[in-house]
Scaffold this motif. Structure first.
Motif, mmCIF file in Angstrom:
data_model
loop_
_atom_site.group_PDB
_atom_site.id
_atom_site.type_symbol
_atom_site.label_atom_id
_atom_site.label_comp_id
_atom_site.label_asym_id
_atom_site.label_seq_id
_atom_site.Cartn_x
_atom_site.Cartn_y
_atom_site.Cartn_z
ATOM 1 N N VAL A 1 88.133 35.648 69.006
ATOM 2 C CA VAL A 1 88.824 34.368 69.110
ATOM 3 C C VAL A 1 90.181 34.611 69.777
ATOM 4 O O VAL A 1 90.977 35.419 69.295
ATOM 5 C CB VAL A 1 89.018 33.731 67.730
ATOM 6 C CG1 VAL A 1 89.700 32.369 67.868
ATOM 7 C CG2 VAL A 1 87.685 33.590 67.008
ATOM 8 N N ALA A 2 90.427 33.945 70.873
ATOM 9 C CA ALA A 2 91.694 34.087 71.584
ATOM 10 C C ALA A 2 92.818 33.382 70.840
ATOM 11 O O ALA A 2 92.586 32.453 70.059
ATOM 12 C CB ALA A 2 91.569 33.513 72.997
ATOM 13 N N ASP A 3 94.036 33.823 71.089
ATOM 14 C CA ASP A 3 95.230 33.133 70.597
ATOM 15 C C ASP A 3 95.631 32.110 71.655
ATOM 16 O O ASP A 3 96.135 32.478 72.723
ATOM 17 C CB ASP A 3 96.360 34.138 70.378
ATOM 18 C CG ASP A 3 97.648 33.476 69.902
ATOM 19 O OD1 ASP A 3 97.699 32.227 69.835
ATOM 20 O OD2 ASP A 3 98.622 34.196 69.620
ATOM 21 N N PRO A 4 95.401 30.821 71.412
ATOM 22 C CA PRO A 4 95.633 29.827 72.456
ATOM 23 C C PRO A 4 97.106 29.577 72.748
ATOM 24 O O PRO A 4 97.442 28.955 73.759
ATOM 25 C CB PRO A 4 94.974 28.566 71.889
ATOM 26 C CG PRO A 4 95.100 28.722 70.407
ATOM 27 C CD PRO A 4 94.958 30.191 70.148
ATOM 28 N N SER B 1 98.438 35.808 81.132
ATOM 29 C CA SER B 1 97.719 35.482 82.360
ATOM 30 C C SER B 1 96.270 35.939 82.225
ATOM 31 O O SER B 1 95.964 36.814 81.412
ATOM 32 C CB SER B 1 98.376 36.166 83.558
ATOM 33 O OG SER B 1 98.297 37.579 83.420
ATOM 34 N N PRO B 2 95.359 35.381 83.038
ATOM 35 C CA PRO B 2 93.949 35.764 82.903
ATOM 36 C C PRO B 2 93.687 37.252 83.103
ATOM 37 O O PRO B 2 92.724 37.781 82.546
ATOM 38 C CB PRO B 2 93.264 34.931 84.000
ATOM 39 C CG PRO B 2 94.150 33.753 84.184
ATOM 40 C CD PRO B 2 95.537 34.271 83.987
ATOM 41 N N ASP B 3 94.521 37.944 83.901
ATOM 42 C CA ASP B 3 94.291 39.359 84.148
ATOM 43 C C ASP B 3 95.203 40.250 83.318
ATOM 44 O O ASP B 3 95.259 41.465 83.529
ATOM 45 C CB ASP B 3 94.458 39.692 85.639
ATOM 46 C CG ASP B 3 95.821 39.283 86.179
ATOM 47 O OD1 ASP B 3 96.601 38.667 85.425
ATOM 48 O OD2 ASP B 3 96.102 39.592 87.356
ATOM 49 N N GLY B 4 95.911 39.682 82.333
ATOM 50 C CA GLY B 4 96.769 40.468 81.459
ATOM 51 C C GLY B 4 96.029 40.897 80.204
ATOM 52 O O GLY B 4 94.857 40.554 80.001
ATOM 53 N N PRO B 5 96.691 41.658 79.337
ATOM 54 C CA PRO B 5 96.060 42.077 78.070
ATOM 55 C C PRO B 5 95.650 40.873 77.234
ATOM 56 O O PRO B 5 96.314 39.835 77.232
ATOM 57 C CB PRO B 5 97.170 42.892 77.386
ATOM 58 C CG PRO B 5 98.082 43.319 78.484
ATOM 59 C CD PRO B 5 98.053 42.211 79.494
ATOM 60 N N ALA B 6 94.566 41.009 76.525
ATOM 61 C CA ALA B 6 94.057 39.912 75.714
ATOM 62 C C ALA B 6 94.983 39.633 74.536
ATOM 63 O O ALA B 6 95.519 40.558 73.921
ATOM 64 C CB ALA B 6 92.665 40.242 75.204
ATOM 65 N N ALA B 7 95.163 38.359 74.241
ATOM 66 C CA ALA B 7 95.879 37.943 73.035
ATOM 67 C C ALA B 7 94.841 37.396 72.067
ATOM 68 O O ALA B 7 94.195 36.379 72.341
ATOM 69 C CB ALA B 7 96.924 36.884 73.364
ATOM 70 N N VAL B 8 94.666 38.076 70.935
ATOM 71 C CA VAL B 8 93.594 37.757 69.994
ATOM 72 C C VAL B 8 94.158 37.096 68.742
ATOM 73 O O VAL B 8 95.194 37.515 68.219
ATOM 74 C CB VAL B 8 92.822 39.037 69.612
ATOM 75 C CG1 VAL B 8 91.749 38.748 68.566
ATOM 76 C CG2 VAL B 8 92.193 39.668 70.856
ATOM 77 N N PHE C 1 88.897 25.725 72.011
ATOM 78 C CA PHE C 1 87.938 26.284 72.953
ATOM 79 C C PHE C 1 88.715 26.995 74.061
ATOM 80 O O PHE C 1 88.780 26.548 75.204
ATOM 81 C CB PHE C 1 87.035 25.187 73.514
ATOM 82 C CG PHE C 1 86.030 25.664 74.537
ATOM 83 C CD1 PHE C 1 85.346 26.857 74.362
ATOM 84 C CD2 PHE C 1 85.753 24.906 75.664
ATOM 85 C CE1 PHE C 1 84.418 27.292 75.303
ATOM 86 C CE2 PHE C 1 84.824 25.322 76.599
ATOM 87 C CZ PHE C 1 84.158 26.521 76.424
ATOM 88 N N SER C 2 89.356 28.092 73.695
ATOM 89 C CA SER C 2 90.047 28.967 74.642
ATOM 90 C C SER C 2 89.461 30.355 74.495
ATOM 91 O O SER C 2 89.043 30.752 73.403
ATOM 92 C CB SER C 2 91.554 29.019 74.357
ATOM 93 O OG SER C 2 92.141 27.751 74.495
ATOM 94 N N MET C 3 89.448 31.120 75.592
ATOM 95 C CA MET C 3 88.874 32.461 75.563
ATOM 96 C C MET C 3 89.818 33.439 76.251
ATOM 97 O O MET C 3 90.589 33.051 77.137
ATOM 98 C CB MET C 3 87.505 32.478 76.263
ATOM 99 C CG MET C 3 86.474 31.579 75.602
ATOM 100 S SD MET C 3 84.902 31.507 76.500
ATOM 101 C CE MET C 3 84.313 33.187 76.315
ATOM 102 N N VAL C 4 89.750 34.701 75.847
ATOM 103 C CA VAL C 4 90.555 35.698 76.534
ATOM 104 C C VAL C 4 90.078 35.770 77.982
ATOM 105 O O VAL C 4 88.899 35.605 78.286
ATOM 106 C CB VAL C 4 90.477 37.083 75.846
ATOM 107 C CG1 VAL C 4 91.002 37.013 74.430
ATOM 108 C CG2 VAL C 4 89.059 37.641 75.856
ATOM 109 N N GLY C 5 91.048 35.951 78.875
ATOM 110 C CA GLY C 5 90.723 35.978 80.293
ATOM 111 C C GLY C 5 90.444 34.619 80.886
ATOM 112 O O GLY C 5 90.029 34.514 82.045
ATOM 113 N N GLY C 6 90.645 33.545 80.121
ATOM 114 C CA GLY C 6 90.379 32.202 80.640
ATOM 115 C C GLY C 6 88.910 31.915 80.895
ATOM 116 O O GLY C 6 88.559 31.027 81.674
#
Length: 386
Positions: free
Chosen positions: A44-47, A52-59, A337-342
């Motif tokens: 689950v992403a942190d909305p 940015s889409p190419d940065g480290p994932a925020a969870v 409804f957000s995802m890591v990397g967009g």
């Protein structure tokens, strides 16, 4: 319940009336006995993270771990940090390492089964074979230290570096000798990741199968099982019949899983499936039917879900995660409804609308009115009239 206007492929909309009640499923139940079943779980992403889409994932760690507790509560195992968790598609190795540590700790507290993906995604391609081995070793050590079972994942870096089947035999043999407990070997087909074309040293699947089986035959005591994700039921059945005694086949076939898990007179497949993320409670209830020997009831519950699974996993198959996360949001497992990397933008609105319709028809949403309201909000944002 009011109707929704759902967009359809080819243009236009059509009216759909959501169901009023969810399917009647047992909450929890006794442990599964006839099959070992893992759900490959999403993150689950942190909305609210400014990334940015190419940065480290925020969870969102709280929601991510809560979803794993949901799966464990139904008796399913969790396959962690796999491609369903957007491994290599938004979740980098640092994020995966943190996910493994946190989920393994949560599994201990919950008494849940967990197996974690070991790969080489800290590398950039091209890499040398020694670098591939060291990357695998680093991840292997982390998963074993966390107390989780190891899933040796297919490696993009190995696919690029290997010059022959012998390079696979040597690399996997080295890793299996190092593993302290039996591992699950993962053969992920190029439909899930195009960079894995020609894995095991050949684009000819028959030749690749021989190399794969040679790895297992050389170290049967170090292989708990294999996960096969080729979307070819006949090939999986032929492969599982050639496995050494005691080595399991975990189906990763999201197109044919009911028949493969049910099995035949010569054996059956266990399961390690991305589709069991949204199907978790229903899948667990179906396997409990199988535990009693009632194959008909098992198929009666699972067969109707195949249309949804084939829809979510349609080509380009690697974007199935978008539909999985959509259904988790609609089912109330997360607030957005957000995802890591967009990656929430990776599927079309008609595709998402059809996923909703199929899941609602199966009664997968604990609160159909909540799912309908959230789907209406998504449609409104995209300009669909109310």
């Amino acid at each position: 319940m009011t109707t929704l206007l759902l967009p359809v492929a080819g243009g236009g909309t059509r009216a759909y009336t959501p169901r009023a009640e969810p399917a009647r499923l047992t909450a929890g139940g006794p442990p599964l006995t006839s099959r070992t079943v893992f759900s490959a779980a999403h993150v689950v992403a942190d909305p609210f993270a400014d990334v940015s889409p190419d940065g480290p994932a925020a969870v969102d760690w709280d929601a991510t771990l809560a979803f794993r507790r949901h799966l464990w509560s139904h008796g399913l195992g969790v396959a962690e940090a796999m491609d369903t968790a957007q491994r290599g598609m938004g979740l980098d190795w640092q994020g995966a390492a943190e996910l493994i540590r946190r989920s393994a700790g949560e599994a201990k507290a919950a008494g849940g089964r967990i197996a974690c993906g070991v790969g080489t995604d800290q590398l950039t391609v091209p890499a040398t074979l020694p670098q591939v081995v060291r990357a695998y070793e680093e991840q292997l050590a982390l998963v074993e230290e966390a107390g989780a079972q190891v899933i040796l994942m297919a490696s993009r870096a190995l696919a690029a570096a290997a010059a022959s089947p012998d390079d696979y035999l040597e690399t996997y043999g080295h890793l299996l000798r190092q593993a302290s407990e039996p591992v699950i070997l993962h053969w992920l087909g190029p439909m899930f990741d195009p960079a894995l074309e020609g894995y095991w040293g050949s684009a000819d699947l028959d030749a690749a199968t021989e190399t794969f089986l040679a790895v297992i035959a050389a170290h049967p005591d170090k292989v708990d099982g294999i996960k096969v994700s080729l979307l070819d039921a006949g090939r999986e059945v032929a492969l599982r019949r050639r496995l050494p005694r005691g080595v399991r086949c975990y189906t990763g076939d999201d197109f044919h899983y009911p028949e493969l898990i049910a099995g035949d007179d010569h054996g059956f497949s266990h399961a390690l499936l991305g589709i069991f993320d949204p199907l978790g409670p229903l899948a667990a209830e179906a396997v409990r039917m199988l535990d009693t020997g009632d194959v008909t009831a098992f198929r009666g519950l699972l067969d109707p879900t195949v249309e949804l699974s084939r829809h979510l996993f349609q080509a380009p198959t690697r974007y199935y995660k978008t539909g999985v996360v959509l259904l988790a949001w609609l089912a109330g497992h997360q607030t957005h409804f957000s995802m890591v990397g967009g990656l929430q933008s990776a599927r079309s609105l008609p595709h998402l609308a059809r996923a909703y319709e199929l899941a609602d028809g199966l009664g997968l949403f604990p609160d159909p009115s909540l799912a309908a309201a959230r789907m209406r909000a998504l449609l409104t944002v995209h300009g669909v009239p109310r």
